[in-house]
Design a protein around this motif. Sequence first.
Motif, PDB file in Angstrom:
ATOM      1  N   ASN A 162      16.590  12.125  -3.391  1.00  0.00           N
ATOM      2  CA  ASN A 162      16.199  12.228  -2.173  1.00  0.00           C
ATOM      3  C   ASN A 162      15.181  13.276  -1.765  1.00  0.00           C
ATOM      4  OD1 ASN A 162      17.010  13.589   0.813  1.00  0.00           O
ATOM      5  ND2 ASN A 162      17.883  11.722   0.761  1.00  0.00           N
ATOM      6  N   ASN A 163      14.417  13.020  -0.825  1.00  0.00           N
ATOM      7  CA  ASN A 163      13.421  14.186  -0.232  1.00  0.00           C
ATOM      8  C   ASN A 163      14.124  14.127   1.229  1.00  0.00           C
ATOM      9  OD1 ASN A 163      11.467  15.592   0.964  1.00  0.00           O
ATOM     10  ND2 ASN A 163       9.961  14.159   1.002  1.00  0.00           N
ATOM     11  N   PRO A 164      14.508  15.370   1.900  1.00  0.00           N
ATOM     12  CA  PRO A 164      14.198  16.543   1.138  1.00  0.00           C
ATOM     13  C   PRO A 164      15.507  17.092   0.236  1.00  0.00           C
ATOM     14  CG  PRO A 164      14.967  16.877   3.265  1.00  0.00           C
ATOM     15  CD  PRO A 164      14.774  15.544   3.167  1.00  0.00           C
ATOM     16  N   CYS A 194       0.818  -1.181   0.020  1.00  0.00           N
ATOM     17  CA  CYS A 194      -0.204  -0.136  -0.030  1.00  0.00           C
ATOM     18  C   CYS A 194       0.872   1.307   0.242  1.00  0.00           C
ATOM     19  CB  CYS A 194      -0.732  -0.178   1.290  1.00  0.00           C
ATOM     20  SG  CYS A 194      -2.290   1.329   1.372  1.00  0.00           S
ATOM     21  N   GLY A 195       1.468   1.393  -1.133  1.00  0.00           N
ATOM     22  CA  GLY A 195       2.482   2.692  -1.238  1.00  0.00           C
ATOM     23  C   GLY A 195       3.928   2.415  -0.525  1.00  0.00           C
ATOM     24  N   GLY A 196       4.748   3.484  -0.971  1.00  0.00           N
ATOM     25  CA  GLY A 196       5.974   3.421  -0.193  1.00  0.00           C
ATOM     26  C   GLY A 196       5.992   3.218   1.113  1.00  0.00           C
ATOM     27  N   THR A 197       4.901   3.915   1.800  1.00  0.00           N
ATOM     28  CA  THR A 197       4.943   4.060   3.494  1.00  0.00           C
ATOM     29  C   THR A 197       4.747   2.685   3.855  1.00  0.00           C
ATOM     30  OG1 THR A 197       3.767   6.164   3.062  1.00  0.00           O
ATOM     31  CG2 THR A 197       3.737   5.045   4.832  1.00  0.00           C
ATOM     32  N   ASN A 222       9.235  10.344   8.081  1.00  0.00           N
ATOM     33  CA  ASN A 222       8.522   9.187   8.396  1.00  0.00           C
ATOM     34  C   ASN A 222       9.418   7.955   8.757  1.00  0.00           C
ATOM     35  OD1 ASN A 222       5.686   9.469   8.204  1.00  0.00           O
ATOM     36  ND2 ASN A 222       5.438   8.494   6.266  1.00  0.00           N
ATOM     37  N   TYR A 223      10.605   8.067   8.391  1.00  0.00           N
ATOM     38  CA  TYR A 223      11.586   7.215   9.016  1.00  0.00           C
ATOM     39  C   TYR A 223      11.813   6.825  10.458  1.00  0.00           C
ATOM     40  CZ  TYR A 223      13.358   7.446   4.004  1.00  0.00           C
ATOM     41  OH  TYR A 223      13.461   7.499   2.743  1.00  0.00           O
ATOM     42  N   PHE A 224      11.978   8.100  11.222  1.00  0.00           N
ATOM     43  CA  PHE A 224      12.033   8.238  12.800  1.00  0.00           C
ATOM     44  C   PHE A 224      10.801   7.493  13.267  1.00  0.00           C
ATOM     45  CE2 PHE A 224      13.649  12.763  11.290  1.00  0.00           C
ATOM     46  CZ  PHE A 224      14.854  12.100  11.387  1.00  0.00           C
ATOM     47  N   ASN A 242       9.388   0.960  -3.460  1.00  0.00           N
ATOM     48  CA  ASN A 242       9.162   1.895  -4.548  1.00  0.00           C
ATOM     49  C   ASN A 242       7.543   1.776  -4.831  1.00  0.00           C
ATOM     50  OD1 ASN A 242       9.223   3.485  -6.640  1.00  0.00           O
ATOM     51  ND2 ASN A 242      10.496   1.982  -8.031  1.00  0.00           N
ATOM     52  N   SER A 243       7.000   3.021  -5.453  1.00  0.00           N
ATOM     53  CA  SER A 243       5.707   3.213  -5.445  1.00  0.00           C
ATOM     54  C   SER A 243       5.234   3.999  -6.694  1.00  0.00           C
ATOM     55  CB  SER A 243       5.536   4.416  -4.222  1.00  0.00           C
ATOM     56  OG  SER A 243       4.535   5.359  -4.156  1.00  0.00           O
ATOM     57  N   LEU A 244       4.045   3.952  -6.877  1.00  0.00           N
ATOM     58  CA  LEU A 244       3.515   4.571  -8.143  1.00  0.00           C
ATOM     59  C   LEU A 244       3.044   6.076  -7.736  1.00  0.00           C
ATOM     60  CD1 LEU A 244       3.124   1.180  -8.822  1.00  0.00           C
ATOM     61  CD2 LEU A 244       1.886   2.130 -10.631  1.00  0.00           C
ATOM     62  N   SER A 245       3.145   6.415  -6.551  1.00  0.00           N
ATOM     63  CA  SER A 245       2.790   7.873  -5.966  1.00  0.00           C
ATOM     64  C   SER A 245       3.164   9.004  -7.012  1.00  0.00           C
ATOM     65  CB  SER A 245       2.863   7.860  -4.745  1.00  0.00           C
ATOM     66  OG  SER A 245       2.194   7.195  -3.909  1.00  0.00           O
ATOM     67  N   LYS A 246       4.428   8.960  -7.017  1.00  0.00           N
ATOM     68  CA  LYS A 246       5.105  10.009  -7.677  1.00  0.00           C
ATOM     69  C   LYS A 246       5.364   9.982  -9.213  1.00  0.00           C
ATOM     70  CE  LYS A 246       6.143  11.034  -3.281  1.00  0.00           C
ATOM     71  NZ  LYS A 246       5.599  12.018  -2.571  1.00  0.00           N
ATOM     72  N   THR A 247       5.646   8.810  -9.671  1.00  0.00           N
ATOM     73  CA  THR A 247       6.085   8.418 -10.980  1.00  0.00           C
ATOM     74  C   THR A 247       4.880   8.452 -11.961  1.00  0.00           C
ATOM     75  OG1 THR A 247       7.576   6.786 -10.266  1.00  0.00           O
ATOM     76  CG2 THR A 247       7.015   6.467 -12.578  1.00  0.00           C
ATOM     77  N   SER A 287      16.020   0.616   0.544  1.00  0.00           N
ATOM     78  CA  SER A 287      16.455   1.713  -0.261  1.00  0.00           C
ATOM     79  C   SER A 287      15.060   2.250  -0.752  1.00  0.00           C
ATOM     80  CB  SER A 287      17.215   1.049  -1.483  1.00  0.00           C
ATOM     81  OG  SER A 287      17.657   1.882  -2.465  1.00  0.00           O
ATOM     82  N   ASP A 288      14.967   3.519  -0.453  1.00  0.00           N
ATOM     83  CA  ASP A 288      13.599   4.023  -0.853  1.00  0.00           C
ATOM     84  C   ASP A 288      13.859   4.832  -2.258  1.00  0.00           C
ATOM     85  OD1 ASP A 288      11.688   5.894  -1.176  1.00  0.00           O
ATOM     86  OD2 ASP A 288      11.598   6.626   1.001  1.00  0.00           O
ATOM     87  N   GLU A 289      13.193   4.333  -3.294  1.00  0.00           N
ATOM     88  CA  GLU A 289      13.356   4.736  -4.526  1.00  0.00           C
ATOM     89  C   GLU A 289      12.033   5.481  -5.166  1.00  0.00           C
ATOM     90  OE1 GLU A 289      15.900   2.094  -6.811  1.00  0.00           O
ATOM     91  OE2 GLU A 289      17.065   1.388  -5.105  1.00  0.00           O
ATOM     92  N   VAL A 290      11.442   6.069  -4.357  1.00  0.00           N
ATOM     93  CA  VAL A 290       9.991   6.439  -4.809  1.00  0.00           C
ATOM     94  C   VAL A 290      10.224   7.509  -6.100  1.00  0.00           C
ATOM     95  CG1 VAL A 290       8.803   5.591  -2.797  1.00  0.00           C
ATOM     96  CG2 VAL A 290       9.510   7.992  -3.134  1.00  0.00           C
ATOM     97  N   TYR A 291      11.115   8.170  -5.907  1.00  0.00           N
ATOM     98  CA  TYR A 291      11.305   9.274  -6.856  1.00  0.00           C
ATOM     99  C   TYR A 291      12.238   8.917  -8.111  1.00  0.00           C
ATOM    100  CZ  TYR A 291       9.512  12.397  -3.203  1.00  0.00           C
ATOM    101  OH  TYR A 291       8.824  12.829  -2.010  1.00  0.00           O
ATOM    102  N   GLU A 292      12.299   7.608  -8.347  1.00  0.00           N
ATOM    103  CA  GLU A 292      13.363   7.091  -9.374  1.00  0.00           C
ATOM    104  C   GLU A 292      13.162   7.714 -10.732  1.00  0.00           C
ATOM    105  OE1 GLU A 292      13.160   3.058 -10.807  1.00  0.00           O
ATOM    106  OE2 GLU A 292      10.847   3.027 -11.046  1.00  0.00           O
ATOM    107  N   LEU A 306      18.365   4.188   3.124  1.00  0.00           N
ATOM    108  CA  LEU A 306      19.156   5.219   1.957  1.00  0.00           C
ATOM    109  C   LEU A 306      17.870   5.531   0.993  1.00  0.00           C
ATOM    110  CD1 LEU A 306      22.323   3.473   1.365  1.00  0.00           C
ATOM    111  CD2 LEU A 306      21.978   5.670   2.659  1.00  0.00           C
ATOM    112  N   ASN A 307      17.923   6.829   0.674  1.00  0.00           N
ATOM    113  CA  ASN A 307      16.797   7.483  -0.146  1.00  0.00           C
ATOM    114  C   ASN A 307      17.374   8.262  -1.319  1.00  0.00           C
ATOM    115  OD1 ASN A 307      14.556  10.339   0.482  1.00  0.00           O
ATOM    116  ND2 ASN A 307      14.191   8.650  -0.985  1.00  0.00           N
ATOM    117  N   TYR A 308      17.268   7.781  -2.459  1.00  0.00           N
ATOM    118  CA  TYR A 308      17.771   8.403  -3.830  1.00  0.00           C
ATOM    119  C   TYR A 308      17.003   8.212  -4.895  1.00  0.00           C
ATOM    120  CZ  TYR A 308      21.929   8.671  -0.780  1.00  0.00           C
ATOM    121  OH  TYR A 308      22.760   8.814   0.227  1.00  0.00           O
TER     122      TYR A 308
END
Length: 368
Positions: free
Chosen positions: A152-154, A76-79, A105-107, A211-216, A180-185, A148-150
């Motif tokens: 990266n946000n922010p 259900c999403g990258g989250t 959200n990682y914290f 990964n997620s379809l949210s941003k792409t 590896s959070d790649e939601v902005y790939e 790791l998030n690339y």
Amino acid sequence: MFDLLPEYPDVVNLCNGEPDFSTPSHICEAAIASIQGGDTRYSPTSGILELRQAVADKYTQQLKRRITPDNVMIVCGGTEALMMSLLATVNPGDEVIVTDPCYPNYFAQIELVKAKCVSIPVYEKNNFQIDPEDLKKAISSRTKGIILNYPNNPLGVTASEEYIQSLEQLIDDNNLIVFSDEVYESLTYGKSGHYSLAQNDRIKDNVLVMNSLSKTYAMTGWRIGYIVGHPKIMKSMFRLQESVLSCLPVFIQKAALAALRGSQDKVQEMASAYEKRMNLLVDGIQSMPGFKCIRPMGGLCVMANISAYNKSSEEFSRELLENAGVMTVPGSAFGPMGEGYIRFCFANSFENIQKGVERLSSYIASRQ
Ligand code: PLP
């Protein structure tokens, strides 16, 4: 800042990291056809096979090795991707490394699995990349993994193959799991492309790509994403998903299938629109006295250094909201190293970004 929003109806919102595009119509049509065709029942826990196969095909191509549906779970999403990855691998008392600043959200998610969050500072002078010496210092006998998030946000930075190679030995020697959070790939700019951490031969079996379809595909509200990883880790996640969510709606998965298998033209169009907006915003920020920023290589955000103003990021962000009518996020929201920065997001329209830059420029000029 969100709580203050109703008091400022005319504000230019450069705060939300959410695409302002509509979901491409062929994706919506696939969902409608699926509902009308009766896809309204439970589905397999790990996701419908056609969608897991589509993700596997994408990664077989991207990683240049065979990926099968056994490597893939639909979530259900990258989250949820991150939550499931942590739940499946991290025990209470373990340590998980993040960068400071990072996506907040990682914290909370690390706390939810009763693990300890260990932050490594990343510095603007190093392009916000991790210094291997800092990673070495952060690793202990309790360290289970690193998020790791690339792109990266922010921070707006991407990872190159060489950069990941500079970290691979420490990751491998300490058997760290890489979340590896790649939601902005799909959102990389200029000459930077996306390098998936699972491409690295040495650490690939320990990488969980989230990964997620949210941003792409501009599908934030559809809540769909996936995890790609080694079958030995994925198996325990399939079992967990049964008790967490049971399964995802089939019609949402059919929409995701249409997104992955269909034309990628809209993805390209959106990415190039974001790049124009990013350049407009960054040129504006860099022309204002006291503001400095690195031009983002990816993602939807830019961190502007406002330390010249000698105000906390929260005070400065509030000042811009109240006096310039522009909403930003105080850098401190992303960790202590975010102090002295404010985050702008360029997921707003070109016209609104232009208006935001004009408002900021005239306010900053009047303030000098
Ligand atoms: N990871 C990062 C870095 C994000 O910025 C976001 C959303 O803004 C997410 C994950 C969550 O994305 P999703 O909508 O797929 O849950």
